[in-house]
Design a protein around this motif. Structure first.
Motif, PDB file in Angstrom:
ATOM      1  N   ASN A 331       0.725  -1.321   0.111  1.00 58.77           N
ATOM      2  CA  ASN A 331       0.036   0.006  -0.049  1.00 58.77           C
ATOM      3  C   ASN A 331       0.815   1.310   0.088  1.00 58.77           C
ATOM      4  O   ASN A 331       0.532   2.186  -0.643  1.00 58.77           O
ATOM      5  CB  ASN A 331      -0.914  -0.031   1.284  1.00 58.77           C
ATOM      6  N   ARG A 332       1.935   1.284   0.765  1.00 58.70           N
ATOM      7  CA  ARG A 332       2.753   2.485   0.606  1.00 58.70           C
ATOM      8  C   ARG A 332       3.499   2.612  -0.612  1.00 58.70           C
ATOM      9  O   ARG A 332       3.388   3.901  -0.890  1.00 58.70           O
ATOM     10  CB  ARG A 332       3.813   2.287   1.869  1.00 58.70           C
ATOM     11  N   ALA A 333       3.819   1.676  -1.385  1.00 55.63           N
ATOM     12  CA  ALA A 333       4.468   1.762  -2.442  1.00 55.63           C
ATOM     13  C   ALA A 333       3.326   2.233  -3.492  1.00 55.63           C
ATOM     14  O   ALA A 333       3.562   2.953  -4.437  1.00 55.63           O
ATOM     15  CB  ALA A 333       4.975   0.615  -3.106  1.00 55.63           C
ATOM     16  N   VAL A 334       2.121   1.682  -3.436  1.00 57.96           N
ATOM     17  CA  VAL A 334       1.021   1.920  -4.144  1.00 57.96           C
ATOM     18  C   VAL A 334       0.876   3.693  -4.220  1.00 57.96           C
ATOM     19  O   VAL A 334       0.558   4.194  -5.028  1.00 57.96           O
ATOM     20  CB  VAL A 334      -0.260   1.321  -4.000  1.00 57.96           C
ATOM     21  N   GLU A 335       0.766   4.074  -2.584  1.00 59.57           N
ATOM     22  CA  GLU A 335       0.308   5.568  -2.557  1.00 59.57           C
ATOM     23  C   GLU A 335       1.322   6.387  -3.164  1.00 59.57           C
ATOM     24  O   GLU A 335       1.010   7.477  -3.640  1.00 59.57           O
ATOM     25  CB  GLU A 335       0.306   5.872  -1.139  1.00 59.57           C
ATOM     26  N   LEU A 336       2.556   6.125  -3.418  1.00 57.37           N
ATOM     27  CA  LEU A 336       3.542   6.761  -3.811  1.00 57.37           C
ATOM     28  C   LEU A 336       3.590   6.823  -5.375  1.00 57.37           C
ATOM     29  O   LEU A 336       3.514   7.773  -6.187  1.00 57.37           O
ATOM     30  CB  LEU A 336       4.991   6.174  -3.788  1.00 57.37           C
ATOM     31  N   TYR A 337       3.454   5.475  -5.999  1.00 56.15           N
ATOM     32  CA  TYR A 337       3.398   5.704  -7.430  1.00 56.15           C
ATOM     33  C   TYR A 337       2.215   6.079  -8.161  1.00 56.15           C
ATOM     34  O   TYR A 337       2.069   6.644  -9.174  1.00 56.15           O
ATOM     35  CB  TYR A 337       3.409   3.957  -8.081  1.00 56.15           C
ATOM     36  N   ILE A 338       1.127   6.362  -7.600  1.00 61.29           N
ATOM     37  CA  ILE A 338      -0.101   7.087  -7.886  1.00 61.29           C
ATOM     38  C   ILE A 338      -0.252   8.348  -7.857  1.00 61.29           C
ATOM     39  O   ILE A 338      -1.013   8.941  -8.380  1.00 61.29           O
ATOM     40  CB  ILE A 338      -1.509   6.338  -6.970  1.00 61.29           C
ATOM     41  N   VAL A 339       0.877   9.017  -7.190  1.00 63.00           N
ATOM     42  CA  VAL A 339       0.949  10.264  -6.826  1.00 63.00           C
ATOM     43  C   VAL A 339       0.967  11.298  -8.220  1.00 63.00           C
ATOM     44  O   VAL A 339       0.333  12.102  -8.387  1.00 63.00           O
ATOM     45  CB  VAL A 339       2.062  10.973  -5.884  1.00 63.00           C
ATOM     46  N   PRO A 340       1.863  10.900  -9.194  1.00 57.66           N
ATOM     47  CA  PRO A 340       1.840  11.547 -10.381  1.00 57.66           C
ATOM     48  C   PRO A 340       0.498  11.523 -10.964  1.00 57.66           C
ATOM     49  O   PRO A 340      -0.105  12.574 -11.727  1.00 57.66           O
ATOM     50  CB  PRO A 340       2.793  10.936 -11.175  1.00 57.66           C
ATOM     51  N   HIS A 341      -0.219  10.640 -11.145  1.00 57.56           N
ATOM     52  CA  HIS A 341      -1.472  10.384 -11.686  1.00 57.56           C
ATOM     53  C   HIS A 341      -2.648  11.417 -10.963  1.00 57.56           C
ATOM     54  O   HIS A 341      -3.240  12.117 -11.602  1.00 57.56           O
ATOM     55  CB  HIS A 341      -2.165   8.966 -11.646  1.00 57.56           C
ATOM     56  N   SER A 342      -2.580  11.148  -9.723  1.00 56.31           N
ATOM     57  CA  SER A 342      -3.455  12.087  -8.963  1.00 56.31           C
ATOM     58  C   SER A 342      -3.166  13.394  -8.951  1.00 56.31           C
ATOM     59  O   SER A 342      -4.391  14.361  -8.992  1.00 56.31           O
ATOM     60  CB  SER A 342      -3.476  11.826  -7.345  1.00 56.31           C
ATOM     61  N   ILE A 343      -2.210  13.878  -9.143  1.00 57.72           N
ATOM     62  CA  ILE A 343      -1.785  15.596  -9.188  1.00 57.72           C
ATOM     63  C   ILE A 343      -1.975  15.812 -10.794  1.00 57.72           C
ATOM     64  O   ILE A 343      -2.638  17.264 -10.872  1.00 57.72           O
ATOM     65  CB  ILE A 343      -0.404  15.830  -8.787  1.00 57.72           C
ATOM     66  N   ILE A 344      -1.493  15.205 -11.571  1.00 62.30           N
ATOM     67  CA  ILE A 344      -1.605  15.731 -13.094  1.00 62.30           C
ATOM     68  C   ILE A 344      -2.680  15.347 -13.953  1.00 62.30           C
ATOM     69  O   ILE A 344      -3.563  15.916 -14.260  1.00 62.30           O
ATOM     70  CB  ILE A 344      -0.112  15.487 -13.829  1.00 62.30           C
ATOM     71  N   ALA A 345      -2.562  13.980 -14.080  1.00 61.62           N
ATOM     72  CA  ALA A 345      -3.649  13.226 -15.022  1.00 61.62           C
ATOM     73  C   ALA A 345      -5.169  13.535 -14.405  1.00 61.62           C
ATOM     74  O   ALA A 345      -5.949  13.828 -15.368  1.00 61.62           O
ATOM     75  CB  ALA A 345      -3.215  11.651 -15.040  1.00 61.62           C
ATOM     76  N   LEU A 346      -5.275  13.213 -13.213  1.00 59.93           N
ATOM     77  CA  LEU A 346      -6.773  13.213 -12.786  1.00 59.93           C
ATOM     78  C   LEU A 346      -6.984  14.865 -12.743  1.00 59.93           C
ATOM     79  O   LEU A 346      -8.340  15.197 -12.938  1.00 59.93           O
ATOM     80  CB  LEU A 346      -6.806  12.804 -11.285  1.00 59.93           C
ATOM     81  N   SER A 347      -5.934  15.801 -12.428  1.00 55.33           N
ATOM     82  CA  SER A 347      -6.546  16.980 -12.387  1.00 55.33           C
ATOM     83  C   SER A 347      -6.973  17.725 -13.851  1.00 55.33           C
ATOM     84  O   SER A 347      -8.061  18.298 -13.937  1.00 55.33           O
ATOM     85  CB  SER A 347      -5.127  17.956 -12.102  1.00 55.33           C
ATOM     86  N   ILE A 348      -6.301  17.092 -14.973  1.00 54.63           N
ATOM     87  CA  ILE A 348      -6.603  17.432 -16.229  1.00 54.63           C
ATOM     88  C   ILE A 348      -7.866  16.680 -16.541  1.00 54.63           C
ATOM     89  O   ILE A 348      -8.947  17.363 -16.991  1.00 54.63           O
ATOM     90  CB  ILE A 348      -5.563  17.109 -17.133  1.00 54.63           C
ATOM     91  N   ALA A 349      -8.098  15.336 -16.325  1.00 51.60           N
ATOM     92  CA  ALA A 349      -9.069  14.532 -16.753  1.00 51.60           C
ATOM     93  C   ALA A 349     -10.462  14.983 -16.391  1.00 51.60           C
ATOM     94  O   ALA A 349     -11.552  15.274 -16.875  1.00 51.60           O
ATOM     95  CB  ALA A 349      -8.897  13.177 -16.483  1.00 51.60           C
ATOM     96  N   THR A 350     -10.402  15.677 -14.992  1.00 51.40           N
ATOM     97  CA  THR A 350     -11.485  16.091 -14.262  1.00 51.40           C
ATOM     98  C   THR A 350     -12.100  17.361 -14.725  1.00 51.40           C
ATOM     99  O   THR A 350     -13.275  17.445 -15.148  1.00 51.40           O
ATOM    100  CB  THR A 350     -11.448  16.232 -12.556  1.00 51.40           C
ATOM    101  N   VAL A 351     -11.288  18.178 -15.313  1.00 49.62           N
ATOM    102  CA  VAL A 351     -11.810  19.596 -15.750  1.00 49.62           C
ATOM    103  C   VAL A 351     -12.305  19.206 -17.132  1.00 49.62           C
ATOM    104  O   VAL A 351     -13.286  19.523 -17.779  1.00 49.62           O
ATOM    105  CB  VAL A 351     -10.485  20.715 -15.821  1.00 49.62           C
ATOM    106  N   MET A 352     -11.381  18.511 -18.016  1.00 43.77           N
ATOM    107  CA  MET A 352     -11.623  18.011 -19.475  1.00 43.77           C
ATOM    108  C   MET A 352     -12.888  17.298 -19.310  1.00 43.77           C
ATOM    109  O   MET A 352     -13.594  17.002 -20.576  1.00 43.77           O
ATOM    110  CB  MET A 352     -10.364  17.616 -19.928  1.00 43.77           C
ATOM    111  N   PHE A 353     -13.366  16.403 -18.352  1.00 43.63           N
ATOM    112  CA  PHE A 353     -14.394  15.545 -18.687  1.00 43.63           C
ATOM    113  C   PHE A 353     -15.783  16.352 -18.556  1.00 43.63           C
ATOM    114  O   PHE A 353     -16.242  16.071 -19.388  1.00 43.63           O
ATOM    115  CB  PHE A 353     -14.436  14.665 -17.297  1.00 43.63           C
TER     116      PHE A 353
END
Length: 590
Positions: A331-353
């Motif tokens: 879980n600790r490793a998962v939390e780390l690897y998902i950060v770029p997605h959460s900050i960048i991709a999900l930010s863009i995708a949520t607005v663009m959706f």
């Protein structure tokens, strides 16, 4: 992995997605603007994405602090930490199974359509919230009543370990209702271009959780000074550890009532579904529910497999056998690897959706293609570099989240390296799937998810045959394989539906990002060696402050080299990615 963002095992969904955009000019009170007035301009979209990323970044920083404090509190108590992590995953899994995909992918288009009604969608939203709240409450009560059989079936624990998991479940399972309330209210805000509260509410969640962990350490002691075992665990410790975790989710959801009221819709409980358009929502939701069920039932099996390494072992045997990684470290490793997605991709995708939903509503296929291509290329600037950076810096990250214990630090580093390979693909898949939902096509994602799940289940079941010490690493490989396969399948379906959306341009852009990232990675490895990164007895492995210093120096150097390489290659996507930040800085200076 499932098509809805997750962050735990799997990474928890967009729950809490500290990942929704911050407001640009959401309507205050009074009558809502018309649909065309609610549309975001390109500049507003950029500002919303950047604002959302800032809110997410703050939440992720606090999440990092929470992870560090959690490691200090219980990481040395391997049995307790693994049981808590598994129990803490259940509310997310159950919410996703019963409603997660519907709330996150289906409701915005329906709310946008309803906003064209004379009452600006007030009647539709009132009935939607009424049905949603009642349904969530019923599901939550049922799950809490059945906590014992559900926990035993899903986690596969026995004896006192199962008893402790059931106790944790009584504290944690009420989160289901509040995750749902948070998601429902957030989708109403997003559909009306009001993003700020949804982006920052998880900050409050993390603050409450950190405070609870600090109280736990102050009262019960850290895992370094006190031996926390299944046998000596008390109900008071459960209150401090699991109770405050749920309290954070409660605060996160209830705070959204304030901005929703400011929309001026005059919402109130309303019963009856006829004539509201909820029938169309239900038809779309059926496929979405199928997608979530298929995806998350597969993770029930994965979670069960993840408990194999420590199942049936006593506390002393588990602690002595620390070379066997468990759910907590994954879980600790998962939390780390998902950060770029959460900050960048999900930010863009949520607005663009929201923008894509509007384009789809007027049959603007060209607009959909352009938005998709731009989102993928802009996202790739950050996610490709982040993947390389996570691999290079996996060691100091391991120290940081492994409670300063060498064995756990090395295990987190290995898991993180495996997961980081698939990180950019995870973000790509997420954005590709959002296009289908924007067009109210939930059937195609269900088909794609079923294909990915069939493949991932095959690899996961093979992992169960591995020796205990390799099972968690095998699960990490399963995640990465699924992440890589997902966008390949989505691309084929999306190309048939939209035509050419610039696949060649997107691929060439990512190749340039990768080249620049690899150069920065080589530079990072060279400097990391100066900090003792080549062996487990070097400077960076000695303490948490040493790992923080290493991360700051090496990470900054890698970022500078990466940006310089992109500038040298005249990569225009870099300008698109940083333009909102530069604009915001200039406005603040002015």
């Amino acid at each position: 992995m499932s098509n809805v963002d997750r962050v735990r095992i799997p990474p928890k969904p967009s729950l809490p997605p500290s990942n929704f955009p911050v407001a640009t000019s959401g309507p205050p009170t009074g009558a809502l603007p018309k649909l065309d007035e609610m549309s975001l301009t390109h500049e507003q979209t950029a500002r919303s994405s950047m604002s959302m990323a800032v809110g997410t970044l703050v939440s992720r920083i606090l999440g990092f602090i929470k992870g560090i404090v959690l490691g200090i509190a219980i990481v040395g108590s391997v049995a307790v930490s693994n049981i808590f992590e598994s129990s803490n995953y259940l509310p997310n899994l159950i919410f996703l199974l019963v409603a997660g995909g519907v709330f996150n992918a289906v409701l915005i288009p329906q709310i946008v359509k309803a906003s064209k009604n004379p009452d600006k969608g007030a009647d539709f939203i009132s009935r939607l919230l009424t049905v949603g709240v009642i349904g969530l409450l019923a599901v939550t009560v049922l799950v809490v009543v059945l906590v014992a059989p559900i926990t035993g079936l899903v986690l596969g624990l026995h004896g006192k370990q199962l008893e402790l998991a059931i106790t944790f479940g009584l504290f944690l399972l009420p989160q289901i209702f509040f995750y749902g309330l948070y998601s429902l209210l957030g989708q109403v805000l997003n559909a009306h271009n009001s993003f700020k509260a949804y982006a920052w509410a998880p900050v409050l969640n993390n603050v409450v959780a950190i405070a609870g962990l600090l109280v736990f350490i102050g009262v019960a002691g850290s895992s370094v000074t006190t031996e926390h075992t299944v046998d000596n665990w008390t109900i008071g410790q459960s209150w401090m550890l699991a109770g405050t975790a749920t309290l954070g989710i409660v605060v996160q959801s209830l705070v959204l009532l304030i901005p929703v009221k400011r929309l001026g819709l005059g919402l109130r409980p309303k019963f009856g579904l006829r004539g509201t358009g909820l029938g169309a929502t239900a038809r779309i939701a059926g496929w979405t529910m199928g997608t979530m069920v298929v995806g998350n039932l597969s993770f029930l099996i994965i979670l069960h497999i993840a408990s194999i390494p420590t199942d049936g072992m006593s506390d002393s045997a588990i602690n002595a056998s620390s070379a066997v990684p468990g759910v907590y470290l994954l879980n600790r490793a998962v939390e780390l690897y998902i950060v770029p997605h959460s900050i960048i991709a999900l930010s863009i995708a949520t607005v663009m959706f929201t923008a894509m939903a509007r384009a789809a509503a007027v049959k603007d296929t060209s607009g959909l293609r352009n938005s998709l291509s731009g989102a993928l290329r802009t996202t790739g600037v950050a996610t490709v570099f982040a993947a390389v950076a996570l691999i290079v810096l996996s060691g100091p990250f391991g120290v940081l989240f492994g409670g300063n214990q060498e064995t756990q630090a090395r295990q987190i580093a290995i898991i993180l390296t495996i997961l980081a390979i698939g990180a950019p693909f995870y973000s790509i898949n997420f954005i590709l799937n959002r296009v289908f939902y924007a067009q109210e096509d939930a059937r195609t994602p269900f088909i794609m998810q079923s294909i990915v799940v069939a493949i991932s289940l095959g690899t996961a079941l093979s992992v169960a045959l591995l020796p205990r010490e390799l099972i968690i690493y095998g699960i990490a490989c399963t995640y990465t394989i699924s992440n890589v396969i997902g966008p390949l399948i989505a691309h084929r379906f999306l190309r048939a539906k939209l035509g050419d959306y610039g696949g060649g341009l997107i691929l060439r852009a990512h190749m340039r990002f990768l080249f620049a990232a690899l150069v920065s990675g080589l530079a990072g490895e060279a400097v990391l060696a100066l900090f003792g990164g080549r062996g487990t007895h070097g400077f960076m492995w000695q303490s948490i402050p040493a790992s923080v210093l290493t991360l700051a120096v090496v990470g900054t150097l890698m970022a500078i080299v990466y940006v310089a390489m992109l500038k040298l290659m005249k990569v225009k996507e870099l300008d698109h990615a940083v333009a909102p930040l530069i604009s915001r800085i200039r406005m603040r200076r002015a």
